[in-house]
Design an enzyme around this catalytic site. Structure first.
Site, PDB file in Angstrom:
ATOM      1  N   LYS A 203     -18.502 -38.327  21.892  1.00  0.00           N
ATOM      2  CA  LYS A 203     -17.495 -38.087  20.846  1.00  0.00           C
ATOM      3  C   LYS A 203     -18.038 -37.042  19.887  1.00  0.00           C
ATOM      4  O   LYS A 203     -19.183 -37.121  19.453  1.00  0.00           O
ATOM      5  CB  LYS A 203     -17.214 -39.377  20.087  1.00  0.00           C
ATOM      6  CG  LYS A 203     -16.186 -39.174  18.982  1.00  0.00           C
ATOM      7  CD  LYS A 203     -15.782 -40.471  18.380  1.00  0.00           C
ATOM      8  CE  LYS A 203     -16.672 -40.807  17.209  1.00  0.00           C
ATOM      9  NZ  LYS A 203     -16.182 -41.978  16.473  1.00  0.00           N
TER      10      LYS A 203
HETATM   11  C1  5RP Z   1     -17.531 -44.452  12.649  1.00  0.00           C
HETATM   12  C2  5RP Z   1     -17.029 -43.924  13.912  1.00  0.00           C
HETATM   13  C3  5RP Z   1     -15.568 -43.826  14.046  1.00  0.00           C
HETATM   14  O1  5RP Z   1     -15.214 -44.550  15.178  1.00  0.00           O
HETATM   15  C4  5RP Z   1     -15.163 -42.384  14.195  1.00  0.00           C
HETATM   16  O2  5RP Z   1     -15.624 -41.648  13.123  1.00  0.00           O
HETATM   17  C5  5RP Z   1     -13.678 -42.205  14.470  1.00  0.00           C
HETATM   18  O3  5RP Z   1     -12.961 -42.480  13.372  1.00  0.00           O
HETATM   19  P1  5RP Z   1     -12.302 -41.364  12.459  1.00  0.00           P
HETATM   20  O4  5RP Z   1     -11.197 -40.773  13.261  1.00  0.00           O
HETATM   21  O5  5RP Z   1     -11.822 -42.135  11.262  1.00  0.00           O
HETATM   22  O6  5RP Z   1     -13.345 -40.327  12.140  1.00  0.00           O
HETATM   23  O7  5RP Z   1     -17.744 -43.621  14.824  1.00  0.00           O
HETATM   24  O8  5RP Z   1     -18.879 -44.249  12.629  1.00  0.00           O
END
Ligand code: 5RP
Length: 296
Positions: A203
């Site tokens: 991610k």
């Molecule tokens: C928190 C995360 C979240 O899952 C990630 O940041 C996704 O959420 P957002 O779209 O609110 O950024 O990893 O540490």
């Protein structure tokens, strides 16, 4: 004793018909074992090759942030519209209906809060617990350039090693290190390191300049986080651009659950991700659903 009378010899062996070897639909995943590919096929829709992950794991370091005060009230109604639920084991047991049958990306790290150094994490979930919870993947942050970079790489490696024993994929979550600039160079470095150490998908964040380079330099599927709340049209535009430039989906939290209409937003995001609906059309869909929901 088995009944051996009347056994017939096989006749139809399809001589001359080669066995079909279908390449696996996700990049970098062709040589993974059956269990891994099966779980990845739950995480990513095999038709579109993409996923809408609904992230609501923020509480593990942010506490009851806006929109997550009562996960049972705000997030539970959104769950049927997500392909994957990303959450902690606490939220999973407390708020997710096991009969829903959604694949779980289990937040497997902890160890810090918004009051302390964010990169100082450890692996908080044993592999047996992940199996007990029927997790489809394990997730932890990789903090490149941050104070505890080394430890975060160890954490993700631990998940990969343990997950490989049981066929559970690992999602490396790029957490941005302290003084790092959020650009293609940084995300290219972080996502590539995640892939090289053996993560199964990663991610990251969308960047306006050079995102295609990030995608192409990363040999595993890459999903984009939503990041901080922005106007709905901007969030849909960001998702569209990310997908159009090669991302395999979104892992979105705040831009869904902090939306004016979370139920409408998750459906509009879904249309962008799986149908490549244009941001303008998806925004219209959001507005229409929002007014239907207000009237209902
Ligand atoms: C928190 C995360 C979240 O899952 C990630 O940041 C996704 O959420 P957002 O779209 O609110 O950024 O990893 O540490």
């Amino acid at each position: 004793m088995a009944d051996l009378d009347g056994l017939k010899d096989g006749k139809d062996f399809g001589i001359g018909i080669p066995v079909k070897e279908k390449p696996f639909f996700l990049k970098g995943s062709n040589h993974l074992d059956w269990g891994m590919q099966s779980r990845l096929s739950r995480l990513f829709n095999p038709k579109s090759g993409r996923t809408v992950m609904l992230a609501f794991d923020h509480g593990y370091f942010q506490g009851p942030t806006t929109g997550l005060e009562r996960i049972d009230l705000t997030i539970a109604p959104l769950m049927p519209y997500a392909d994957v639920l990303m959450c902690t084991r606490g939220a999973l047991r407390q708020t997710v209906d096991p009969t829903l049958g959604k694949p779980i990306a289990l937040r497997a790290s902890a160890g810090q809060s918004i009051l302390t150094e964010l990169s100082n994490e450890f692996i908080s979930v044993e592999i047996e617990e992940a199996i007990r919870l029927n997790a489809s993947c394990l997730a932890a942050q990789i903090y490149i350039g941050a104070k505890y970079e080394h430890n975060s790489i160890k954490n993700v490696s631990k998940l990969i090693n343990e997950g490989m024993r049981y066929g559970i994929p690992t999602l490396a979550v790029t957490g941005v290190g302290g003084d790092m600039v959020r650009d293609a160079r940084y995300f290219g470095l972080a996502t590539r390191i995640a892939a090289e150490i053996g993560s199964h998908y990663v991610k990251t964040y969308y960047v306006e300049e050079g995102f295609e380079q990030v995608v192409n330099g990363c040999p595993i599927p890459l999903v984009i986080a939503g990041g901080k709340k922005i106007p709905e049209l901007d969030a849909l535009t960001m998702a569209f651009k990310g997908i159009d430039q090669g991302a395999a989906g979104v892992d979105m939290g705040r831009n869904i659950f902090q939306s004016e209409s979370p139920l409408a937003m998750i459906q509009a995001v879904n249309a962008v991700v799986h149908e490549l609906m244009t941001p303008e059309k998806a925004y219209q869909m959001f507005q229409d659903l929002k007014s239907d929901l207000t009237r209902a």
